[in-house]
Design a protein around this motif. Structure first.
Motif, PDB file in Angstrom:
ATOM      1  N   THR A 246       6.532   5.761   4.219  1.00  0.00           N
ATOM      2  CA  THR A 246       5.827   5.928   2.668  1.00  0.00           C
ATOM      3  C   THR A 246       4.059   5.949   2.981  1.00  0.00           C
ATOM      4  O   THR A 246       3.556   5.609   4.213  1.00  0.00           O
ATOM      5  CB  THR A 246       6.004   4.736   1.840  1.00  0.00           C
ATOM      6  N   GLY A 247       3.438   6.310   2.073  1.00  0.00           N
ATOM      7  CA  GLY A 247       2.125   6.691   2.121  1.00  0.00           C
ATOM      8  C   GLY A 247       1.354   6.004   0.962  1.00  0.00           C
ATOM      9  O   GLY A 247       1.324   4.801   0.595  1.00  0.00           O
ATOM     10  N   LEU A 248       0.552   6.647   0.325  1.00  0.00           N
ATOM     11  CA  LEU A 248      -0.335   6.495  -0.900  1.00  0.00           C
ATOM     12  C   LEU A 248       0.530   6.053  -2.057  1.00  0.00           C
ATOM     13  O   LEU A 248       1.694   6.563  -2.223  1.00  0.00           O
ATOM     14  CB  LEU A 248      -1.335   7.454  -1.135  1.00  0.00           C
ATOM     15  N   SER A 249       0.185   4.662  -2.597  1.00  0.00           N
ATOM     16  CA  SER A 249       0.761   4.383  -3.839  1.00  0.00           C
ATOM     17  C   SER A 249      -0.037   4.424  -5.140  1.00  0.00           C
ATOM     18  O   SER A 249      -1.333   4.052  -5.037  1.00  0.00           O
ATOM     19  CB  SER A 249       1.611   3.138  -3.596  1.00  0.00           C
ATOM     20  N   ASP A 250       0.657   4.501  -6.217  1.00  0.00           N
ATOM     21  CA  ASP A 250      -0.084   4.250  -7.538  1.00  0.00           C
ATOM     22  C   ASP A 250       1.062   3.417  -8.150  1.00  0.00           C
ATOM     23  O   ASP A 250       1.805   2.696  -7.513  1.00  0.00           O
ATOM     24  CB  ASP A 250      -0.422   5.338  -8.386  1.00  0.00           C
ATOM     25  N   ASN A 251       0.655   3.092  -9.635  1.00  0.00           N
ATOM     26  CA  ASN A 251       1.337   2.037 -10.481  1.00  0.00           C
ATOM     27  C   ASN A 251       2.939   2.598 -10.594  1.00  0.00           C
ATOM     28  O   ASN A 251       3.716   1.826 -11.042  1.00  0.00           O
ATOM     29  CB  ASN A 251       0.743   1.755 -11.541  1.00  0.00           C
ATOM     30  N   GLN A 252       3.274   3.700 -10.312  1.00  0.00           N
ATOM     31  CA  GLN A 252       4.832   4.316 -10.728  1.00  0.00           C
ATOM     32  C   GLN A 252       5.231   4.938  -9.435  1.00  0.00           C
ATOM     33  O   GLN A 252       6.563   4.889  -9.485  1.00  0.00           O
ATOM     34  CB  GLN A 252       4.372   5.503 -11.728  1.00  0.00           C
ATOM     35  N   HIS A 253       4.407   5.647  -8.786  1.00  0.00           N
ATOM     36  CA  HIS A 253       5.084   6.362  -7.486  1.00  0.00           C
ATOM     37  C   HIS A 253       4.608   6.072  -6.235  1.00  0.00           C
ATOM     38  O   HIS A 253       3.412   5.462  -6.146  1.00  0.00           O
ATOM     39  CB  HIS A 253       4.864   7.641  -7.539  1.00  0.00           C
TER      40      HIS A 253
ATOM     41  N   ARG B 110       7.395   1.420   6.806  1.00  0.00           N
ATOM     42  CA  ARG B 110       8.552   1.901   7.207  1.00  0.00           C
ATOM     43  C   ARG B 110       9.601   1.233   6.253  1.00  0.00           C
ATOM     44  O   ARG B 110       9.605  -0.006   6.514  1.00  0.00           O
ATOM     45  CB  ARG B 110       8.841   1.599   8.670  1.00  0.00           C
ATOM     46  N   ARG B 111      10.160   1.902   5.207  1.00  0.00           N
ATOM     47  CA  ARG B 111      10.959   1.411   4.317  1.00  0.00           C
ATOM     48  C   ARG B 111      12.292   2.077   4.205  1.00  0.00           C
ATOM     49  O   ARG B 111      12.586   2.795   4.948  1.00  0.00           O
ATOM     50  CB  ARG B 111      10.337   1.466   3.041  1.00  0.00           C
TER      51      ARG B 111
END
Length: 423
Positions: free
Chosen positions: A389-396, A371-372
């Motif tokens: 938010t959910g899944l993250s990678d190095n950019q998104h 929760r952001r």
């Protein structure tokens, strides 16, 4: 009177001019003092979450070929990197000593066989003597005494034992001969498996001493074209994600320095429980299996590995920079300034890292980390937009919910050079 009117008219003209100039000037200074925000847009696309690690390429199996017997090396028939078949001759040890021992044992066996024949002949003679004595005793007990009868009987029994002893000696001599033949056979060093010779530790003329420790002559790796292993060390914080990826059969990709443009693929084969602790960091070995039909992967290579944890091909994405941005209070509209007072989320995270929270509180805090807030330009100020938010990678980072759509600009920072164009 006319002069006063003129002065008044002049003053009124100057006041009108000042009023006319003030509005543009005020707008100019207000525009100039406004921050030039760096913006990035919400987009739609793929998000792939990975865990990165390093590992070492190793054969699935390394078979050490040693020597059971000692002696000088006469011939070497295998070279480095040579593909060999099972039972193929790799090296030859001088068999002279062992062939001499075999000849000696053959002679000893022949002697023991002759002893058996002699003992059997003596036994047969004793049996015949005992039968004749029994016949004479039946005709007339006076012809032969009981003592002489016992003598014939026990002589026959002794010779029967002698025959059994001679038979045992033959078996013993045969075993010694078999041992000598085995030693002669051991002078031929043969490959126990089909594979590739990845190491050779002897040279022609070298003398082997196998009395105390079996010397290692070759290392043969079978099935290197079919499968290789990459041994990775994964941090304990990520091992749960790796276990989930293994259960789901997600792929693994890696590169090696020898072929930086080639992307190799594999699969998680095993997660071992034998942990290693280095400077208070606990890691677990993870075995990745990959094919190697062209033999590009060689033992000892260092691999840079990416374990795929999750892949979502078409989701709304928020730039990570927008999630990291925290504005100043004077840049934020009044209704949202309470979100910045003390930055409670950051305080809770610091308390958690410092050990100030209980295990239950830390778990609850982790559940709320998705929760952001992100910030959008709303007139002269910034407005907070709550998101999940959910899944993250190095950019998104994946946008699960929130009042945003693809193309919406989000604030990621303040431009230091106001002359830069708006993106």
């Amino acid at each position: 009177m006319k002069t006063s009117v003129k002065i008044l008219l002049i003053l009124l003209a100057l006041a009108g001019l000042a009023a006319a100039v003030y509005q543009p000037a005020a707008r100019y200074w207000k525009q100039r003092s406004r921050p030039n925000w760096r913006l990035a847009k919400v987009s739609r696309g793929q998000i792939m979450s990975v865990v990165n690690s390093t590992g070492t390429v190793k054969p699935v199996l390394s078979v050490s070929v040693g020597s059971f017997v000692s002696g000088p090396i006469l011939e070497l028939y295998a070279k480095f990197n040579q593909e060999v078949k099972k039972d193929q001759l790799l090296a030859k040890i001088d068999p002279w000593i062992y062939e001499s021992a075999e000849a000696r044992e053959q002679a000893a066996l022949a002697t023991r066989v002759a002893d058996v024949e002699r003992a059997k002949a003596q036994l047969q003679q004793a049996i015949n003597d005992e039968r004749r004595s029994q016949s004479l005793h039946k005709e007339d007990p006076a012809f032969i005494s009981q003592a002489e009868m016992d003598k014939f009987k026990f002589n026959r029994m002794a010779l029967e034992a002698q025959v059994r002893l001679a038979d045992a000696s033959v078996k013993q001599a045969q075993a010694s001969l078999d041992n000598s033949k085995a030693n002669v056979a051991y002078t031929d060093i043969r490959s126990p498996v089909d594979g590739i010779v990845i190491d050779r530790k002897i040279d022609p003329g070298q003398t082997l001493a196998a009395q105390f420790q079996t010397p290692e002559l070759f290392v043969v790796a079978p099935n290197m074209r079919e499968k290789m292993h990459v041994h990775a060390s994964v941090d304990e914080a990520d091992i749960g994600l790796i276990a989930q990826a293994k259960r789901r059969g997600l792929p693994v990709t890696f590169t090696v320095d020898a072929y930086p443009d080639d992307l190799f693929r594999g699969a998680i084969e095993e997660i071992r429980m034998s942990s290693t602790t280095t400077q208070s960091v606990v890691t677990y070995p993870v075995i990745v299996a990959t094919s190697n039909s062209d033999l590009k992967l060689m033992p000892g290579m260092t691999a840079s590995i990416s374990f795929q944890i999750e892949d979502r091909p078409n989701v709304l994405r928020i730039p990570n920079a927008a999630l990291r941005f925290y504005p100043l209070a004077n840049h934020v509209r009044q209704a949202d300034r309470k979100l910045l007072e003390g930055v409670p989320e950051a305080d809770e995270e610091e308390s958690s890292e410092a050990g100030g929270l209980s295990a239950r509180q830390r778990a609850e805090l982790r559940r709320k980390r998705d929760r952001r807030h992100v910030w959008v330009v709303d007139g002269d100020y910034l407005r907070a937009v709550p998101v999940v938010t959910g899944l993250s990678d190095n950019q998104h980072t994946e946008l699960k919910s929130g009042q945003l759509k693809a193309g919406d600009p989000l604030v990621t920072g303040i431009r230091q050079d106001d002359r830069l164009a708006f993106q």
